[in-house]
Write an enzyme that holds these catalytic residues in place. Structure first.
Site, PDB file in Angstrom:
ATOM      1  N   TYR A  91       0.829  -1.208   0.000  1.00  0.00           N
ATOM      2  CA  TYR A  91       0.000   0.000   0.000  1.00  0.00           C
ATOM      3  C   TYR A  91       0.866   1.261   0.000  1.00  0.00           C
ATOM      4  O   TYR A  91       0.622   2.208  -0.765  1.00  0.00           O
ATOM      5  CB  TYR A  91      -0.896  -0.041   1.231  1.00  0.00           C
TER       6      TYR A  91
ATOM      7  N   LYS B 137       1.049   4.196  -2.800  1.00  0.00           N
ATOM      8  CA  LYS B 137       0.662   5.556  -2.442  1.00  0.00           C
ATOM      9  C   LYS B 137       1.781   6.568  -2.648  1.00  0.00           C
ATOM     10  O   LYS B 137       1.530   7.736  -2.971  1.00  0.00           O
ATOM     11  CB  LYS B 137       0.168   5.578  -0.998  1.00  0.00           C
TER      12      LYS B 137
END
Length: 294
Positions: A163, A167
Site C-alpha cells: 500500500y 501511495k
C-alpha cells in the site's frame, strides 16, 4: 462556485466512504457524476450494488449520475468508466482516483500476489482510468485529476509495504502528469486523506467504526480538498493532507549538497556525510518550476 457546475466527474470507488462523499459534494454543486464501484470488500472480493445506491442518492437530491461497476485494475474496465461518462454526459472533465484495497501484512509475511494486487488497484488502476480520460482533457484544454496518496507512503507505516509503495508512487505520477498537462490546462494533484472508512477500520489495531465515525473523522470533511483541487483555480503538482477539517501540505525539499568532484569516492564522502545529508538549509522543489540549486 469554483466552476464545478455542469462538469462531468468520474469518482472511482465511490460506493461508500470517501468516494461517496466526494461524489455527493460534487453533485451538490451541479456536477454530473459517474459513480464507479466494484462493490467488493476492502480486500477487493465480491460485488454488490453500492454504486447504484449512491446514484439513487444523488438523483433523489435532484442531481445527475450514472453507475459503473467495472474494476479499475482492468484496462478494459477502466476504459469503460470513461466510455460511460462520454455516453451519458458527452465528455469527461474531472477524474478522482479513489478506488483502493488493502492486503496488510509485514513484508516478511506478505506474498508477492498480495503485493501485486494492491499495486494493480491503486497504482495501475489510477493510471488506467486517467490514461483513458487524458486525450479528452488534452483536446479540450481543460482537465483535473486527483490521485489518492497516503501518509502510509509519504511517511511510512508498518505492515503496508504494498500500500505504501502504491501511495508514494502517486506523487511520482502526479509530478510527471502535472508537467505534461500544464500546456493544456490539465492540473494534477494528490490527496492524502484521514477518515473513518471501511478501509481504515480494517487496519489491524484500528478502533474506528466506519458506520458511526466520530465527528472529527467524518470522511465528508476530506472532500472539500478534492473539490478545491478540481476547481477552476486549482493548483497543480500539490499534495494536500485532509482530515477532520484540517488541511495542510507536504512537499519535497532539496539541499545544496556537497561537491566532491573528481575526488569523489566512498572515503571522501564518508569523511563528510553531513554535507550531503544536512537539510537545515533545504528549499522546496516545485516540479512545475524546475529551479535547481547551485
Amino acid at each position: 462556485m469554483g466552476g464545478l457546475e455542469g462538469k462531468v466527474v468520474i469518482v472511482t470507488g465511490a460506493g461508500g466512504g470517501l468516494g461517496r462523499c466526494h461524489a455527493l459534494q460534487f453533485a451538490e454543486r451541479g456536477a454530473k457524476i459517474v459513480v464507479n464501484d466494484l462493490g467488493g470488500s476492502v480486500h477487493g472480493d465480491g460485488s454488490s450494488d453500492m454504486a447504484d445506491a449512491v446514484v439513487e442518492e444523488i438523483k433523489a437530491a435532484g442531481g445527475e449520475a450514472v453507475a459503473n461497476k467495472a474494476s479499475v485494475s482492468s484496462r478494459e474496465g477502466a476504459a469503460s468508466i470513461v466510455e460511460d461518462a462520454v455516453n451519458a454526459f458527452g465528455t469527461v472533465d474531472i477524474v478522482v482516483n479513489n478506488a483502493g484495497i488493502l492486503r496488510d501484512k509485514s513484508f516478511k509475511n506478505m506474498t508477492l500476489d498480495e503485493f501485486d494486487q494492491v499495486i494493480d488497484v491503486h497504482l495501475r488502476g489510477s493510471a488506467y482510468v486517467t490514461k483513458a480520460a487524458w486525450p479528452i482533457m488534452y483536446e479540450k484544454n481543460w482537465g483535473r485529476v486527483v490521485l489518492t496518496s497516503s501518509t502510509s507512503g509519504i511517511y511510512g507505516n508498518f505492515g503496508q509495504a504494498n500500500y505504501g509503495t502504491a501511495k508514494m508512487a502517486m506523487l511520482g505520477l502526479m509530478n510527471v502528469l502535472a508537467i505534461e498537462g500544464a500546456s493544456h490546462n490539465i492540473r494534477v494533484n494528490c490527496l492524502s486523506p484521514g477518515a473513518a472508512t471501511r478501509m481504515t477500520a480494517s487496519v489491524p489495531g484500528s478502533t474506528l467504526d466506519a458506520d458511526n465515525p466520530p465527528p472529527a473523522m467524518d470522511p465528508a470533511l476530506v472532500s472539500p480538498a478534492v473539490l478545491y483541487m478540481c476547481s477552476e483555480d486549482a493548483p497543480s503538482a500539490v499534495t494536500i493532507h485532509a482530515s477532520g477539517g484540517r488541511f495542510s501540505r507536504s512537499q519535497t525539499f532539496t539541499n545544496e549538497g556537497i561537491r566532491l568532484g573528481e575526488n569523489a569516492s566512498f572515503e571522501t564522502l564518508a569523511e563528510a556525510p553531513d554535507g550531503a545529508l544536512d537539510m537545515s538549509n533545504a528549499e522546496p522543489f516545485d516540479p512545475l518550476n524546475r529551479r535547481r540549486r547551485g
